[in-house]
Scaffold this motif. Structure first.
Motif, PDB file in Angstrom:
ATOM      1  N   GLU A  75      47.744  23.890  21.379  1.00  0.00           N
ATOM      2  CA  GLU A  75      47.729  23.382  22.746  1.00  0.00           C
ATOM      3  C   GLU A  75      46.670  24.057  23.614  1.00  0.00           C
ATOM      4  O   GLU A  75      45.992  23.402  24.397  1.00  0.00           O
ATOM      5  CB  GLU A  75      49.107  23.577  23.395  1.00  0.00           C
ATOM      6  CG  GLU A  75      50.181  22.627  22.878  1.00  0.00           C
ATOM      7  CD  GLU A  75      49.869  21.182  23.222  1.00  0.00           C
ATOM      8  OE1 GLU A  75      49.545  20.890  24.395  1.00  0.00           O
ATOM      9  OE2 GLU A  75      49.945  20.328  22.319  1.00  0.00           O
ATOM     10  N   THR A  76      46.542  25.380  23.484  1.00  0.00           N
ATOM     11  CA  THR A  76      45.624  26.136  24.341  1.00  0.00           C
ATOM     12  C   THR A  76      44.761  27.070  23.493  1.00  0.00           C
ATOM     13  O   THR A  76      45.028  27.278  22.307  1.00  0.00           O
ATOM     14  CB  THR A  76      46.398  26.980  25.357  1.00  0.00           C
ATOM     15  OG1 THR A  76      47.142  27.994  24.655  1.00  0.00           O
ATOM     16  CG2 THR A  76      47.354  26.125  26.191  1.00  0.00           C
ATOM     17  N   LEU A  77      43.754  27.643  24.130  1.00  0.00           N
ATOM     18  CA  LEU A  77      42.902  28.589  23.436  1.00  0.00           C
ATOM     19  C   LEU A  77      43.719  29.773  22.919  1.00  0.00           C
ATOM     20  O   LEU A  77      43.553  30.196  21.771  1.00  0.00           O
ATOM     21  CB  LEU A  77      41.796  29.087  24.367  1.00  0.00           C
ATOM     22  CG  LEU A  77      40.833  30.124  23.771  1.00  0.00           C
ATOM     23  CD1 LEU A  77      40.074  29.548  22.577  1.00  0.00           C
ATOM     24  CD2 LEU A  77      39.859  30.614  24.839  1.00  0.00           C
ATOM     25  N   ALA A  78      44.613  30.288  23.750  1.00  0.00           N
ATOM     26  CA  ALA A  78      45.413  31.446  23.332  1.00  0.00           C
ATOM     27  C   ALA A  78      46.292  31.106  22.142  1.00  0.00           C
ATOM     28  O   ALA A  78      46.337  31.850  21.158  1.00  0.00           O
ATOM     29  CB  ALA A  78      46.265  31.936  24.501  1.00  0.00           C
ATOM     30  N   SER A  79      47.012  29.986  22.202  1.00  0.00           N
ATOM     31  CA  SER A  79      47.896  29.635  21.084  1.00  0.00           C
ATOM     32  C   SER A  79      47.091  29.293  19.836  1.00  0.00           C
ATOM     33  O   SER A  79      47.529  29.528  18.713  1.00  0.00           O
ATOM     34  CB  SER A  79      48.812  28.471  21.471  1.00  0.00           C
ATOM     35  OG  SER A  79      48.062  27.317  21.819  1.00  0.00           O
ATOM     36  N   SER A  84      38.781  35.638  29.656  1.00  0.00           N
ATOM     37  CA  SER A  84      39.526  35.757  30.914  1.00  0.00           C
ATOM     38  C   SER A  84      40.871  35.051  30.799  1.00  0.00           C
ATOM     39  O   SER A  84      41.091  34.226  29.901  1.00  0.00           O
ATOM     40  CB  SER A  84      38.725  35.135  32.056  1.00  0.00           C
ATOM     41  OG  SER A  84      38.638  33.725  31.874  1.00  0.00           O
ATOM     42  N   ALA A  85      41.767  35.357  31.739  1.00  0.00           N
ATOM     43  CA  ALA A  85      43.078  34.699  31.770  1.00  0.00           C
ATOM     44  C   ALA A  85      42.914  33.196  31.961  1.00  0.00           C
ATOM     45  O   ALA A  85      43.659  32.394  31.379  1.00  0.00           O
ATOM     46  CB  ALA A  85      43.928  35.300  32.884  1.00  0.00           C
ATOM     47  N   GLU A  86      41.947  32.796  32.787  1.00  0.00           N
ATOM     48  CA  GLU A  86      41.712  31.368  33.017  1.00  0.00           C
ATOM     49  C   GLU A  86      41.328  30.667  31.722  1.00  0.00           C
ATOM     50  O   GLU A  86      41.842  29.590  31.400  1.00  0.00           O
ATOM     51  CB  GLU A  86      40.604  31.186  34.057  1.00  0.00           C
ATOM     52  CG  GLU A  86      40.269  29.730  34.347  1.00  0.00           C
ATOM     53  CD  GLU A  86      39.111  29.570  35.305  1.00  0.00           C
ATOM     54  OE1 GLU A  86      38.787  28.415  35.655  1.00  0.00           O
ATOM     55  OE2 GLU A  86      38.507  30.593  35.685  1.00  0.00           O
ATOM     56  N   ASP A  87      40.432  31.276  30.962  1.00  0.00           N
ATOM     57  CA  ASP A  87      40.007  30.662  29.706  1.00  0.00           C
ATOM     58  C   ASP A  87      41.114  30.693  28.650  1.00  0.00           C
ATOM     59  O   ASP A  87      41.226  29.780  27.825  1.00  0.00           O
ATOM     60  CB  ASP A  87      38.760  31.358  29.171  1.00  0.00           C
ATOM     61  CG  ASP A  87      37.514  31.008  29.968  1.00  0.00           C
ATOM     62  OD1 ASP A  87      37.522  29.960  30.647  1.00  0.00           O
ATOM     63  OD2 ASP A  87      36.542  31.793  29.917  1.00  0.00           O
ATOM     64  N   ALA A  88      41.926  31.748  28.685  1.00  0.00           N
ATOM     65  CA  ALA A  88      42.996  31.881  27.683  1.00  0.00           C
ATOM     66  C   ALA A  88      43.936  30.683  27.709  1.00  0.00           C
ATOM     67  O   ALA A  88      44.424  30.237  26.664  1.00  0.00           O
ATOM     68  CB  ALA A  88      43.783  33.161  27.933  1.00  0.00           C
ATOM     69  N   ASP A  89      44.193  30.156  28.895  1.00  0.00           N
ATOM     70  CA  ASP A  89      45.150  29.056  29.032  1.00  0.00           C
ATOM     71  C   ASP A  89      44.504  27.679  29.065  1.00  0.00           C
ATOM     72  O   ASP A  89      45.163  26.677  29.367  1.00  0.00           O
ATOM     73  CB  ASP A  89      45.991  29.262  30.303  1.00  0.00           C
ATOM     74  CG  ASP A  89      46.859  30.513  30.211  1.00  0.00           C
ATOM     75  OD1 ASP A  89      47.418  30.753  29.119  1.00  0.00           O
ATOM     76  OD2 ASP A  89      46.968  31.243  31.210  1.00  0.00           O
ATOM     77  N   ARG A  90      43.218  27.609  28.759  1.00  0.00           N
ATOM     78  CA  ARG A  90      42.552  26.309  28.731  1.00  0.00           C
ATOM     79  C   ARG A  90      43.134  25.443  27.607  1.00  0.00           C
ATOM     80  O   ARG A  90      43.307  25.893  26.476  1.00  0.00           O
ATOM     81  CB  ARG A  90      41.053  26.470  28.489  1.00  0.00           C
ATOM     82  CG  ARG A  90      40.280  26.967  29.693  1.00  0.00           C
ATOM     83  CD  ARG A  90      38.789  26.919  29.431  1.00  0.00           C
ATOM     84  NE  ARG A  90      38.052  27.517  30.539  1.00  0.00           N
ATOM     85  CZ  ARG A  90      37.713  26.862  31.651  1.00  0.00           C
ATOM     86  NH1 ARG A  90      38.049  25.582  31.782  1.00  0.00           N
ATOM     87  NH2 ARG A  90      37.040  27.471  32.603  1.00  0.00           N
ATOM     88  N   PRO A  91      43.421  24.169  27.897  1.00  0.00           N
ATOM     89  CA  PRO A  91      43.908  23.276  26.829  1.00  0.00           C
ATOM     90  C   PRO A  91      42.784  22.932  25.858  1.00  0.00           C
ATOM     91  O   PRO A  91      41.615  22.888  26.240  1.00  0.00           O
ATOM     92  CB  PRO A  91      44.369  22.040  27.611  1.00  0.00           C
ATOM     93  CG  PRO A  91      43.549  22.046  28.867  1.00  0.00           C
ATOM     94  CD  PRO A  91      43.343  23.505  29.207  1.00  0.00           C
ATOM     95  N   LEU A  92      43.144  22.704  24.619  1.00  0.00           N
ATOM     96  CA  LEU A  92      42.176  22.296  23.614  1.00  0.00           C
ATOM     97  C   LEU A  92      42.081  20.773  23.600  1.00  0.00           C
ATOM     98  O   LEU A  92      43.102  20.081  23.562  1.00  0.00           O
ATOM     99  CB  LEU A  92      42.576  22.803  22.228  1.00  0.00           C
ATOM    100  CG  LEU A  92      42.751  24.315  22.055  1.00  0.00           C
ATOM    101  CD1 LEU A  92      42.946  24.655  20.587  1.00  0.00           C
ATOM    102  CD2 LEU A  92      41.566  25.088  22.626  1.00  0.00           C
TER     103      LEU A  92
END
Length: 330
Positions: free
Chosen positions: A87-91, A190-198
């Protein structure tokens, strides 16, 4: 037994991209080019040595960026596909960390300090050091995948390499921030990029394919020797008449050549294991069961009882009947 990692197909692909002869790379580390007849696997130490040899054979700056961008848009690589479906960059990076061991001798750790996204990549064997140029490739490759899967030209907050390395201008411009020198590959978003959707996310597709990926990882982490696996498989397969190395290779999902090589590395051969397993099973059947000799012969995968007689006399100097009588008398 040391964990092994696939290298054959990677060497062929990288060699084609860089205009490098895989034969020459293998010769640099003292390996035979006959390995290229299949997708051979190597230990972590040899994996790193082959990476250094590939770099030396290419002998020009910028190969890490060439390979990183090509691989991010090229061959299907299961752990990277797992990343892309999240779903996101972090996941996605957390999922990549779960399956990274399928493609190389490295352990990947992902954390969220202060809401940001921090990635660390270290050798799976703590006694080894990842080549700095391989570390640069990993750094560029993961960053290129992150940019492709988010559709955003992400700029890391910080980067790091496992050793000193002078970067060419293109690689430095691509990273956007000069890497520190340390003991591991490091990448921080960054935190903003971490939660970016894929933009490549697909929960349904991942749900379909995840069990296969998990099974691959389970098999990768299985440290049971090939000798033990063959002996166990023979015990199960002999009653059905599966007595050839081709039969066993199919059951174990490896090529005949890989099976032969693995057993040779462990100091044995398929024929030795077949003979040993048959003898041990025959002893058990003769001592601990009322099975007839023809029945035992069948369970051991012999088409003719006479073949079992000859083999047993070769093992013990006695006929099966004499051996059973002697055992009963004792």
């Amino acid at each position: 037994m040391a964990t092994r990692y696939p290298m054959g197909n990677y060497m062929k692909q990288a060699g084609a991209l860089l205009g490098v002869s895989p034969d020459r790379v293998l010769r640099r580390v003292g390996l035979s080019n006959t390995l290229l007849e299949e997708d051979f696997s190597v230990t972590a130490e040899m994996f790193f040595r082959l990476w250094d040899a590939m770099s030396a054979e290419a002998d020009r700056p910028g190969i890490e960026l060439e390979l990183a961008t090509a691989y991010a848009h090229g061959p299907f690589i299961p752990p990277i596909f797992a990343f892309s479906c999240a779903e996101t960059l972090a996941s996605g990076l957390e999922r990549l960390a779960d399956f990274k061991a399928l493609i190389g001798p490295a352990i990947m750790e992902v954390s969220r300090p202060g809401g940001g996204l921090h990635l660390v990549l270290r050798p799976a064997d703590p006694g080894l050091q990842m080549p700095a140029r391989m570390g640069l490739f990993e750094l560029l490759y993961i960053l290129e995948c992150a940019r492709t899967f988010t559709g955003v030209n992400l700029r890391p907050v910080a980067t790091g390499l496992p050793g000193p390395l002078e970067l060419d201008a293109d690689a430095l411009a691509y990273l956007g921030v000069a890497p520190d020198t340390g003991d591991a590959v490091r990448l921080t978003f960054s935190a903003e990029d971490a939660d970016r959707p894929l933009i490549t996310r697909s929960a349904a597709l991942w749900e379909t394919l995840e069990p296969g990926f998990v099974e691959q990882l389970r098999a990768k982490n299985d440290t049971t020797s090939m000798t033990a696996r063959v002996r166990q498989s023979l015990s199960e397969a002999l009653p059905g008449g599966a007595t050839s190395i081709e039969d066993m290779a199919r059951r174990l999902n490896v090529s005949k050549r890989s099976l032969q090589r693995r057993l040779s590395e462990e100091g044995t051969s398929f024929q030795n294991l077949l003979s040993q397993t048959r003898f041990e099973l025959s002893e058990q059947y003769l001592k601990n069961s009322d099975l007839s000799v023809p029945e035992i012969s069948y369970l051991l995968g012999y088409r003719e009882t006479s073949s079992f007689f000859r083999a047993f006399q070769g093992w013990t100097g006695m006929t099966p009947g004499d051996y059973r009588t002697k055992g009963t008398a004792v």
